[in-house]
Design a protein around this motif. Structure first.
Motif, mmCIF file in Angstrom:
data_model
loop_
_atom_site.group_PDB
_atom_site.id
_atom_site.type_symbol
_atom_site.label_atom_id
_atom_site.label_comp_id
_atom_site.label_asym_id
_atom_site.label_seq_id
_atom_site.Cartn_x
_atom_site.Cartn_y
_atom_site.Cartn_z
ATOM 1 N N LYS A 126 0.842 -1.196 0.000
ATOM 2 C CA LYS A 126 0.000 0.000 0.000
ATOM 3 C C LYS A 126 0.879 1.249 0.000
ATOM 4 O O LYS A 126 1.801 1.365 0.813
ATOM 5 C CB LYS A 126 -0.910 -0.007 1.238
ATOM 6 C CG LYS A 126 -1.888 1.147 1.293
ATOM 7 C CD LYS A 126 -2.944 0.934 2.388
ATOM 8 C CE LYS A 126 -2.340 0.841 3.758
ATOM 9 N NZ LYS A 126 -3.397 0.791 4.813
ATOM 10 N N LYS A 132 2.301 4.896 0.767
ATOM 11 C CA LYS A 132 2.280 5.673 1.991
ATOM 12 C C LYS A 132 1.156 6.691 1.945
ATOM 13 O O LYS A 132 1.024 7.446 0.979
ATOM 14 C CB LYS A 132 3.624 6.375 2.182
ATOM 15 C CG LYS A 132 3.737 7.107 3.502
ATOM 16 C CD LYS A 132 5.125 7.737 3.677
ATOM 17 C CE LYS A 132 5.240 8.450 5.012
ATOM 18 N NZ LYS A 132 6.591 9.060 5.185
ATOM 19 N N GLY A 133 0.325 6.701 2.979
ATOM 20 C CA GLY A 133 -0.784 7.640 3.072
ATOM 21 C C GLY A 133 -2.055 7.189 2.381
ATOM 22 O O GLY A 133 -3.084 7.862 2.470
ATOM 23 N N ALA A 134 -1.991 6.052 1.665
ATOM 24 C CA ALA A 134 -3.185 5.565 0.949
ATOM 25 C C ALA A 134 -4.214 5.028 1.941
ATOM 26 O O ALA A 134 -3.872 4.470 2.985
ATOM 27 C CB ALA A 134 -2.793 4.480 -0.036
ATOM 28 N N LYS A 135 -5.482 5.177 1.591
ATOM 29 C CA LYS A 135 -6.579 4.674 2.418
ATOM 30 C C LYS A 135 -7.322 3.598 1.634
ATOM 31 O O LYS A 135 -8.137 3.903 0.766
ATOM 32 C CB LYS A 135 -7.518 5.820 2.810
ATOM 33 C CG LYS A 135 -6.863 6.860 3.713
ATOM 34 C CD LYS A 135 -7.839 7.967 4.105
ATOM 35 C CE LYS A 135 -7.175 8.981 5.030
ATOM 36 N NZ LYS A 135 -8.114 10.072 5.425
ATOM 37 N N TRP A 136 -6.988 2.371 1.917
ATOM 38 C CA TRP A 136 -7.600 1.233 1.252
ATOM 39 C C TRP A 136 -8.725 0.658 2.111
ATOM 40 O O TRP A 136 -8.842 0.963 3.300
ATOM 41 C CB TRP A 136 -6.552 0.148 1.004
ATOM 42 C CG TRP A 136 -5.565 0.497 -0.073
ATOM 43 C CD1 TRP A 136 -5.415 1.706 -0.694
ATOM 44 C CD2 TRP A 136 -4.593 -0.377 -0.629
ATOM 45 N NE1 TRP A 136 -4.413 1.655 -1.621
ATOM 46 C CE2 TRP A 136 -3.880 0.383 -1.609
ATOM 47 C CE3 TRP A 136 -4.242 -1.696 -0.430
ATOM 48 C CZ2 TRP A 136 -2.839 -0.163 -2.356
ATOM 49 C CZ3 TRP A 136 -3.212 -2.247 -1.173
ATOM 50 C CH2 TRP A 136 -2.520 -1.488 -2.137
ATOM 51 N N GLU A 189 -10.760 -2.122 4.279
ATOM 52 C CA GLU A 189 -10.306 -3.014 5.339
ATOM 53 C C GLU A 189 -9.893 -4.359 4.744
ATOM 54 O O GLU A 189 -10.488 -4.855 3.789
ATOM 55 C CB GLU A 189 -11.429 -3.217 6.357
ATOM 56 C CG GLU A 189 -11.009 -3.970 7.607
ATOM 57 C CD GLU A 189 -12.131 -4.067 8.627
ATOM 58 O OE1 GLU A 189 -11.988 -4.841 9.587
ATOM 59 O OE2 GLU A 189 -13.157 -3.365 8.441
ATOM 60 N N SER A 190 -8.856 -4.947 5.313
ATOM 61 C CA SER A 190 -8.329 -6.212 4.799
ATOM 62 C C SER A 190 -9.355 -7.338 4.928
ATOM 63 O O SER A 190 -10.232 -7.316 5.792
ATOM 64 C CB SER A 190 -7.056 -6.603 5.557
ATOM 65 O OG SER A 190 -6.054 -5.633 5.370
#
Length: 674
Positions: free
Chosen positions: A161, A163-167, A169-170
């Motif tokens: 992912k 840096k700073g990315a908002k994915w 929930e796993s």
């Protein structure tokens, strides 16, 4: 002037009367004793004193001490933290317990003479089954150890992912047969193991190994060199919920020996004071919904075993050695929990039948005890009018040592509990029940009747304190409840009358006949009949209104509506399908459908309130939604109440218990006839 005084007097009289009723706010003020532990020399009793916190809507657990020689009663640990699971050392000079005072639950030791405490562990998971070694040098306990990611989970490619990315929930990968639990949600794969730690503190050492569940209660061998525990160490253990043997593991070498191999479950081992006998509890592996739990003995010199409680025809839920020739057992009989002394040939002497009061909501049988080396017994003492206090039995005399709720209930007018026995219209089976009359009850008047059905179904109500039912009585209802066929505390034959018939016309007849018996007493308004129940009681209530329209309204809490969907979505499927049904649902569809209230929904005309916790994994919300939508399609008046965050134990928080009560009262009020 005199008129004003007269009016003020009437107002004051009304206020006093209103204050004397048991109201929902009183639930926050209730307290009860549990986990009573008497020291080995019989000089002190420590117990968990449970109360509610109105600001956090939670439960508080503190440790209190009773000094028997002086009759002094004082707090040992009572502050903003929780204290549970007290266990005495063999010499009575130290006390182990669990507390969250350092941020998470850890094991502590309290030195009584020095009035000092020390934290003994620094562990990540919850601690259970605490036992002191006889020499006082070790504390044993069980704790879950995470299994870690599976081979499949480790093989799944996951891109890095930025840096700073908002994915999103796993993902959660589920591969275990037992993957969920009510109150816990989706389970992290883990195995329960046995640990030991020095009583002066240090690193906890894991004794057991392998991908198995090792369970307590634990027992130390008399010389403190090994521990005995229960486990199923077969490869297919996830599918063998009725199988577990006793094992002994060496403290120093971790060498393990299998002590029992009988088909079924052996657990709760305890060595006799002279070390010549190992007692334990046992059940067979029969594919049945109910069977008695027996006490067995193993001769430690030759490992020969025998059962000693078979003649009782009651299930022994706990026991403790009084001396090397006698065991004190705890069992349920006709709605009450009893303590009895049993010798090694099974001869029984009842000591007391007022173990009670360790639950607040409904009048379920409850209670616990512990035994000192001098034969003294500490136990939870309750009644129909009070939750559990601290009880004490010694040399044939029992007495109550505390009165925890006198400040609250001493000035309250509670409903009185009365026993009733009647014959079921189905086959004449004798059914025991109870009814609560409202405060200021007048037998010359008539009152609405509220039938309340217990859960399980292999559980039992009795003449015990119930905050929920007292609230209904305070609002003018006669509250009736019975131990229908299938209930525990009446022996195996009675419990097995519901085998393959849960729910059915048989248990409906038991309840319906009870309503008729109550009407025959002359003080029931037969124009105002109501039905309610939770879990198995919710199933029975939903089934009943498919068979009769005699009830003005129903309050159905956390029910099963469709057995096919229930067993394939709930957390109890592994044992329930095996023990309660003739086979898999796809092979026995007609049987599952016949047991389902949904099969009768085309008959229902009774206005129905359905209430379930949104986090319930025992009777999932989808069950309630099926019934609600079916009723709406038929244009039957219905309301679905979803309780955010609540598991199957819907009344676990005080506010939720109040919500359950008040929603029911409001629903029934809509349909009461003047």
């Amino acid at each position: 002037m005199s008129g004003a005084i007269f009016s003020a007097g009437l107002l004051m009289s009304h206020l006093v009367a209103a204050d004397a009723r048991f109201v929902s706010e009183d639930i926050f003020e209730l307290e009860y004793a549990s986990d009573v532990q008497i020291s080995a020399d019989g000089s002190h009793i420590v117990y968990v004193r449970s109360s509610h916190d109105v600001m956090s809507d939670g439960n508080r657990h503190s440790l209190w001490m009773h000094e028997l020689s002086s009759d002094k009663h004082y707090p040992l640990h009572a502050d903003q933290y929780n204290y549970t699971k007290p266990v005495w050392s063999a010499n009575g000079k130290k006390l182990a317990f669990v507390s969250n005072r350092d941020g998470r639950n850890q094991l502590y030791v309290h030195w009584l003479e020095q009035d000092k405490n020390a934290v003994i562990t620094q562990v990540e998971k919850g601690i259970s089954d605490i036992r002191w070694s006889p020499d006082g040098n070790w504390l044993a306990f069980t704790m879950e150890v995470p299994a870690g990611p599976s081979e499949y989970a480790k093989s799944v490619y996951t891109p890095k992912k930025p840096k700073g990315a908002k994915w999103a929930e796993s993902t959660k990968i589920i591969e275990k047969a037992r993957y969920q639990a009510d109150g816990k949600g989706i389970l992290e794969p883990a195995y329960r193991h046995v640990f030991v730690v020095p009583t002066t503190g240090g690193s906890a050492r894991q004794l057991t190994e392998g991908d198995y569940q090792h369970r307590g209660p634990l027992a130390w061998v008399p010389d403190s060199s090994a521990l005995v525990f229960s486990a199923n160490r077969n490869k297919d253990w996830e599918y063998q919920g009725s199988e577990a043997n006793l094992y002994q593991i060496s403290l120093h070498s971790a060498e393990m020996t299998e002590l029992t191999d009988a088909p079924g479950t052996e657990y709760n081992p305890q060595f006799s004071p002279d070390g010549k006998q190992l007692a334990y509890l046992t059940r067979t592996d029969a594919r049945v919904p109910y069977q008695n739990t027996e006490v067995a003995l193993m001769n430690t010199s030759n490992r020969k075993t025998r059962q000693i409680s078979e003649k009782l025809d009651r299930s022994v839920s706990d026991y403790g050695w009084q001396n090397s020739n006698n065991i004190v057992i705890q069992y349920d009989d006709r709605g009450k929990r009893k303590l009895a002394k049993m010798n090694l040939d099974g001869k029984l002497q009842v000591l007391t039948d007022n173990l009670s009061g360790a639950t607040l909501g409904r009048p379920y049988i409850s209670g616990s005890f512990s035994v000192a080396d001098n034969g003294a017994i500490a136990y939870t003492h309750g009644s129909s009018q009070r939750p559990a206090d601290l009880g004490y039995w010694f040399k044939g005399k029992a007495r109550q040592l505390t009165d925890l709720n006198q400040d609250l209930l001493g000035h309250k007018q509670l409903g009185q509990v009365h026993e009733i026995e009647y014959a079921s219209s189905f086959d004449g089976e004798k059914i025991q029940g109870w009814y609560i009359t409202p405060p200021d009850f007048d037998p010359e008047k008539t009152y609405p009747l509220l039938l309340e059905i217990h859960g399980g179904p292999h559980l039992a109500y009795g003449p015990h304190f119930s905050a929920e039912l007292q609230r209904y009585a305070a609002e003018g209802y006669v509250v009736f409840y019975a131990n229908h066929r299938g209930s525990s505390s009446y022996g195996e034959r009675f419990a097995m009358l519901l085998d393959g018939k849960y729910s059915s016309r048989e248990d409906f007849a038991d309840h319906n006949s009870g309503v008729d018996a109550m009407i025959a007493k002359g003080f029931i308004d037969d124009r105002n009949l109501f039905i309610a129940g939770g879990s198995a009681g919710g199933i029975a209530s939903a089934y009943a209104i498919g068979l009769t329209d005699r009830f003005n309204a129903a309050a159905i809490t956390k029910p099963v509506i469709n057995w096919v969907s229930k067993v394939l979505t709930a957390d109890s499927y592994l044992g329930q399908i095996r023990n309660q049904f003739p086979g898999m649902p796809w092979d026995n569809l007609e049987h599952y459908w016949q047991r389902s209230p949904l099969s009768l929904v085309g008959n229902v005309t009774t206005p129905s309130l359905i209430m379930t916790g949104e986090a319930d994994r025992r009777t999932p919300m989808s069950e309630s939604e099926q019934f609600y939508q079916a009723l709406k399609l038929r244009k039957v008046d219905a309301a679905l109440v979803r309780v955010p965050g609540a598991p199957h134990g819907i009344a676990g928080k005080p506010s939720r218990m109040i919500a359950k009560i008040e929603h029911t009262l409001a629903w029934f009020k809509r349909y009461r006839k003047d």
